[in-house]
Enzyme design. Sequence first.
Site, mmCIF file in Angstrom:
data_model
loop_
_atom_site.group_PDB
_atom_site.id
_atom_site.type_symbol
_atom_site.label_atom_id
_atom_site.label_comp_id
_atom_site.label_asym_id
_atom_site.label_seq_id
_atom_site.Cartn_x
_atom_site.Cartn_y
_atom_site.Cartn_z
ATOM 1 N N THR A 298 0.753 -1.090 0.126
ATOM 2 C CA THR A 298 -0.371 0.353 0.358
ATOM 3 C C THR A 298 1.065 0.810 0.150
ATOM 4 O OG1 THR A 298 -1.829 -0.784 1.334
ATOM 5 C CG2 THR A 298 -1.751 0.916 1.667
ATOM 6 N N ARG B 8 -14.000 -7.810 -0.133
ATOM 7 C CA ARG B 8 -13.227 -6.939 1.228
ATOM 8 C C ARG B 8 -12.536 -6.305 0.698
ATOM 9 N NH1 ARG B 8 -7.938 -5.766 2.117
ATOM 10 N NH2 ARG B 8 -6.991 -6.161 4.007
ATOM 11 N N GLY C 101 -10.061 -2.954 3.187
ATOM 12 C CA GLY C 101 -9.228 -3.456 4.201
ATOM 13 C C GLY C 101 -9.296 -1.657 5.102
ATOM 14 N N ASP C 102 -8.466 -1.526 5.423
ATOM 15 C CA ASP C 102 -8.632 -0.388 6.326
ATOM 16 C C ASP C 102 -7.879 0.810 5.316
ATOM 17 O OD1 ASP C 102 -6.249 -1.452 5.434
ATOM 18 O OD2 ASP C 102 -5.043 -0.235 7.599
ATOM 19 N N THR D 268 -0.378 1.364 6.901
ATOM 20 C CA THR D 268 0.021 -0.589 5.305
ATOM 21 C C THR D 268 -0.218 -0.620 6.596
ATOM 22 O OG1 THR D 268 1.331 -1.232 3.830
ATOM 23 C CG2 THR D 268 2.513 0.842 6.094
ATOM 24 N N GLY D 269 -0.490 -2.668 6.100
ATOM 25 C CA GLY D 269 -0.139 -3.184 6.920
ATOM 26 C C GLY D 269 -1.919 -4.348 7.259
ATOM 27 N N GLY E 105 -4.452 -5.313 6.941
ATOM 28 C CA GLY E 105 -6.205 -4.393 7.290
ATOM 29 C C GLY E 105 -6.786 -4.469 8.451
HETATM 30 N N1 ASP Z 1 -4.010 -2.171 4.417
HETATM 31 C C1 ASP Z 1 -3.925 -2.692 3.424
HETATM 32 C C2 ASP Z 1 -5.018 -3.683 3.555
HETATM 33 O O1 ASP Z 1 -5.373 -4.014 3.576
HETATM 34 C C3 ASP Z 1 -3.052 -4.018 2.415
HETATM 35 C C4 ASP Z 1 -0.669 -3.293 2.359
HETATM 36 O O2 ASP Z 1 -0.972 -1.929 3.877
HETATM 37 O O3 ASP Z 1 -0.676 -3.659 1.714
HETATM 38 O O4 ASP Z 1 -5.793 -3.651 2.590
#
Ligand code: ASP
Length: 303
Positions: free
Chosen positions: A170, A198, A200-201, A221-222, A224
Amino acid sequence: MSWKLMIHGGCGAMRPDSVTPEQEEQARAALHAALDAGETLLGAGGSALDAVEAAARVLEEDPSFNAGRGAVLTADGHAELDAAIMDGTGRRCGAVAGLRTTRAPVSAARAVMEHSPHVLLTYAGADHFAREQGLEQVANEWFKIAVREAQLAKVIAAGGGFDSDIKYGTIGAVAVDSAGHVAAATSTGGLTAKRWGRIGDSPLIGAGTYADDRAAAVSATGLGEVFIRAAAAHELCARVRIGGEPLQAALDGVLAEIVALGGNGGLIAVAPSGEAAWGFTTPGMYRGVAGPDGREVAIYAER
Ligand code: ASP
């Protein structure tokens, strides 16, 4: 008041021996190009909002990262893109999720903020809105690159679960301008082999993205799902605004909560004072920071 720009290109299991010199060079060049784009605006007295959009667009276009072109693929092989942008002045924001044809997801998020009465638009309706706003449309194939097809095949062959070696690619940008206003933007393809629509965050205001002139601008990032449960980006701002914590302590505190909840990831944040902080719980995070005194770009813990 001096300006500051901080960006990330995701965190993960990157180590100097797991990234080829070519990959590293391309990622570092893209981080510099994104800083250039935002720095040009901020250095000329431009707004934090314009700077985070400009920096995010450069990173979306670079296939090194999981956003825009080069995004990860869903279980059925599509790119589905999520993004958000937030202006710390008045806490205006816009977000999109599940885009399939809009080339610049972060600009679609900004159009939602500025030209609709809504905050979050999803799937075909979001692409429809972006098209009506005159934003460039492309075939879904345009976003796809071979390395993402290979990653999808690997995840599906392993049963469709999430890979512990995952790199969360991300992208995000946070900035404070010379007027002391902050803004944040985040853009992503989400997680490889995601299913069932789905989200994410990243496009959820308060989870992966938040900006408030009373506290900070934040991009995550992480994993989510855990950032959503922690309301991570808002939690960081609440620690600063209500709890009175210094920015770096607030960021570290939120990351400790993410780990306690079983997740991992990274955060970047800037405050109206010009203070900036970053942190991550993985071996590396693509990141950069620029201000009137110079810049730094790094991938691994040390460099
Ligand atoms: N945070 C993002 C998600 O969960 C993924 C990412 O950080 O690459 O969609």
